[in-house]
Scaffold this motif. Structure first.
Motif, PDB file in Angstrom:
ATOM      1  N   VAL A  60       0.863  -1.180   0.000  1.00  0.00           N
ATOM      2  CA  VAL A  60       0.000   0.000   0.000  1.00  0.00           C
ATOM      3  C   VAL A  60       0.902   1.233   0.000  1.00  0.00           C
ATOM      4  N   HIS A  61       0.649   2.080  -0.962  1.00  0.00           N
ATOM      5  CA  HIS A  61       1.513   3.224  -1.191  1.00  0.00           C
ATOM      6  C   HIS A  61       0.856   4.511  -0.708  1.00  0.00           C
ATOM      7  N   HIS A  62       1.667   5.399  -0.154  1.00  0.00           N
ATOM      8  CA  HIS A  62       1.188   6.730   0.214  1.00  0.00           C
ATOM      9  C   HIS A  62       1.359   7.645  -0.992  1.00  0.00           C
ATOM     10  N   ILE A  63       0.257   8.147  -1.509  1.00  0.00           N
ATOM     11  CA  ILE A  63       0.336   9.024  -2.673  1.00  0.00           C
ATOM     12  C   ILE A  63       1.113  10.291  -2.300  1.00  0.00           C
ATOM     13  N   CYS A  86       4.968  -1.980  -9.721  1.00  0.00           N
ATOM     14  CA  CYS A  86       4.411  -0.634  -9.881  1.00  0.00           C
ATOM     15  C   CYS A  86       4.824   0.261  -8.720  1.00  0.00           C
ATOM     16  N   HIS A  87       4.937  -0.338  -7.555  1.00  0.00           N
ATOM     17  CA  HIS A  87       5.347   0.439  -6.391  1.00  0.00           C
ATOM     18  C   HIS A  87       6.770   0.960  -6.582  1.00  0.00           C
ATOM     19  N   ASN A  88       7.610   0.100  -7.100  1.00  0.00           N
ATOM     20  CA  ASN A  88       8.979   0.523  -7.378  1.00  0.00           C
ATOM     21  C   ASN A  88       9.016   1.668  -8.376  1.00  0.00           C
ATOM     22  N   ARG A  90       6.706   3.865  -8.883  1.00  0.00           N
ATOM     23  CA  ARG A  90       6.230   5.073  -8.204  1.00  0.00           C
ATOM     24  C   ARG A  90       7.338   5.750  -7.421  1.00  0.00           C
ATOM     25  N   HIS A  91       8.237   4.945  -6.907  1.00  0.00           N
ATOM     26  CA  HIS A  91       9.327   5.501  -6.123  1.00  0.00           C
ATOM     27  C   HIS A  91      10.584   5.691  -6.954  1.00  0.00           C
ATOM     28  N   GLY A  92      10.428   5.519  -8.252  1.00  0.00           N
ATOM     29  CA  GLY A  92      11.575   5.695  -9.134  1.00  0.00           C
ATOM     30  C   GLY A  92      12.656   4.650  -8.940  1.00  0.00           C
TER      31      GLY A  92
HETATM   32 ZN   LIG Z   1       5.174   3.830  -1.622  1.00  0.00          ZN
END
Ligand SMILES: [Zn+2]
Ligand SMILES: [Zn+2]
Length: 110
Positions: A60-63, A86-88, A90-92
């Motif tokens: 679960v990611h914090h936008i 996808c989480h990766n 998002r964090h580049g």
């Molecule tokens: Zn995250």
């Protein structure tokens, strides 16, 4: 928020409970995978192989980053279920596929 505080947050039972609720809300589907599919359909682009799948959300990611916005740490609207890859993104953190060198199979002789 400091690293230490963030760590404490992720270990809190409030977060663990919230995390579960978000995963359930999103039906354990990665929301970025889902979006990618939707966008592709809307654009009439055919996806191939792996790209067609909605992967299972495991994180679960914090936008809005937790450290920047600790007050949004448990806000439903600030949380999104994502698969690892996808989480990766998002964090580049695009993981380079480490080309594992194949060891030559040594034939066993006796
Ligand atoms: Zn995250
Ligand atoms: Zn995904």
């Amino acid at each position: 928020m400091t690293d230490k505080e963030a760590k404490g947050f992720y270990n809190s039972s409030a977060w663990k409970l919230k995390r579960m609720q978000i995963l359930e809300r999103d039906h354990y589907e990665c929301q970025d995978c889902r979006k990618r599919l939707k966008d592709a359909v809307a654009a009439g682009v055919a996806l191939r192989g792996e790209e067609r799948k909605i992967r299972r959300a495991e994180e679960v990611h914090h936008i809005q980053e937790l450290k920047e916005h600790p007050e949004l740490g448990l806000e439903d609207d600030n949380l999104i279920s994502l698969c690892k890859s996808c989480h990766n993104v998002r964090h580049g953190r695009t993981p380079k596929r480490c080309p594992r060198k194949k060891k030559p199979v040594s034939e066993e002789r006796w």
